[in-house]
Design an enzyme around this catalytic site. Sequence first.
Site, mmCIF file in Angstrom:
data_model
loop_
_atom_site.group_PDB
_atom_site.id
_atom_site.type_symbol
_atom_site.label_atom_id
_atom_site.label_comp_id
_atom_site.label_asym_id
_atom_site.label_seq_id
_atom_site.Cartn_x
_atom_site.Cartn_y
_atom_site.Cartn_z
ATOM 1 N N CYS A 135 -22.681 16.615 12.891
ATOM 2 C CA CYS A 135 -22.255 16.564 11.487
ATOM 3 C C CYS A 135 -20.773 16.881 11.338
ATOM 4 O O CYS A 135 -20.064 16.286 10.535
ATOM 5 C CB CYS A 135 -23.071 17.545 10.659
ATOM 6 S SG CYS A 135 -22.897 19.253 11.215
ATOM 7 N N HIS A 159 -24.353 23.130 8.133
ATOM 8 C CA HIS A 159 -24.200 21.683 8.117
ATOM 9 C C HIS A 159 -22.829 21.334 7.525
ATOM 10 O O HIS A 159 -22.307 22.073 6.708
ATOM 11 C CB HIS A 159 -25.331 21.080 7.272
ATOM 12 C CG HIS A 159 -25.416 19.581 7.328
ATOM 13 N ND1 HIS A 159 -25.229 18.862 8.486
ATOM 14 C CD2 HIS A 159 -25.678 18.668 6.359
ATOM 15 C CE1 HIS A 159 -25.374 17.572 8.211
ATOM 16 N NE2 HIS A 159 -25.641 17.425 6.930
ATOM 17 N N ASN A 205 -23.339 12.533 2.888
ATOM 18 C CA ASN A 205 -23.998 13.107 4.057
ATOM 19 C C ASN A 205 -23.930 12.100 5.213
ATOM 20 O O ASN A 205 -23.459 10.968 5.029
ATOM 21 C CB ASN A 205 -25.444 13.464 3.700
ATOM 22 C CG ASN A 205 -26.064 14.457 4.676
ATOM 23 O OD1 ASN A 205 -25.451 14.854 5.673
ATOM 24 N ND2 ASN A 205 -27.293 14.866 4.406
ATOM 25 N N GLN A 255 -25.842 10.203 11.834
ATOM 26 C CA GLN A 255 -25.538 10.970 13.052
ATOM 27 C C GLN A 255 -26.662 10.898 14.081
ATOM 28 O O GLN A 255 -26.439 11.244 15.254
ATOM 29 C CB GLN A 255 -25.218 12.423 12.706
ATOM 30 C CG GLN A 255 -26.403 13.242 12.218
ATOM 31 C CD GLN A 255 -25.991 14.630 11.722
ATOM 32 O OE1 GLN A 255 -25.456 14.778 10.618
ATOM 33 N NE2 GLN A 255 -26.241 15.650 12.525
#
Length: 330
Positions: free
Chosen positions: A138, A276, A297, A132
């Site tokens: 996110c 997140h 992630n 990102q």
Amino acid sequence: MIPIFFLATLCLGVVPAAPTHDPSLDDEWQEWKTRHGKTYSMDEEGQKRAVWENNRKMIELHNEDYTKGKHGFHLEMNAFGDLTNIEFRQLMTGFQSMGTKEMNVFQEPLLGDVPKSVDWRNLSYVTPVKDQGQCSSCWAFSAVGSLEGQIFRKTGQLISLSEQNLVDCSWSYGNIGCFGGLMEYAFRYVKENRGLDTRVSYPYEARNGPCRYDPKNSAANVTDFVKIPISEDALMKAVATVGPISVGVDSHHHSFRFYKGGMYYEPHCSSSNLDHAVLVVGYGEESDGNKYWMVKNSWGQGWGMNGYIKMARDRNNNCGIATYAIYPTV
Ligand SMILES: *[C@@H]1O[C@H](CO)[C@@H](O)[C@H](O)[C@H]1NC(C)=O
Ligand SMILES: *[C@@H]1O[C@H](CO)[C@@H](O)[C@H](O)[C@H]1NC(C)=O
């Protein structure tokens, strides 16, 4: 629009930079800066070095405890080493709030047993780990991740979808681009927009830009979205029967930022204060009986286990993994 990191940098520039450094770390500091392409002004250098030394010390202490068996996971210095926790949260997370109440609720399937382990990566439901950058997007990566899985399930084609399309175009649905957002707002945008472009046609830029959606390049539709009840059991059934699921987590501890490998469990984590968004791509159980969620992630492949983290499962909803879980229907 001024990106948040400029504000942070300016504020820090005002602070007189006179912290003391450990000269024995000079070489390591230079090496780290080179490896991660960091250059600082004279004003910044001292403050950044101090933050880096602090983070380095914290990682060292954690890893000493890890070798003594006090933790199930270890840490590693990475590209985030020059950020304080506050700066990091402003830059690298971006999960906004809990959103609205009106939505479909996941009906737990009435099947007896779900598999003991699931990994959707093995069945081509998951695109490679993305990055990102310094943009709190996110939420877009998490939303795109579960949508990519559902499109694959429907069409048999794994197509990387455009986070930038969401960053630029879903403001009127409640998202605020590189300042944060929420997966349900992203799904609502795709639903009402009747499309989302491919990543190739609308590449990621890590900054807010004008909306450049082009229906010719759309590869996905969303009919609705489904919220999973706050329970790790319900989340497991959803992951087993639906595919990768978008979730919010509390990521604001050092231990998450510098995670390298092992079973992540953070006793100081909140189950309600989420900051997140990530993607659960599977779950399983270690030979020692410890259960985990396999989580994708969006901090690049250099973070964690090639971009993934194993988070403790069935340990009282650690870090809120089951608190905000959602997927789109296509
Ligand atoms: C996924 O694939 C890996 C590597 O081939 C294998 O070790 C693992 O058991 C598989 N996991 C599941 C849940 O199918
Ligand atoms: C999405 O739905 C619209 C109609 O609502 C249709 O025109 C379009 O082709 C669909 N896109 C995809 C990728 O299926």
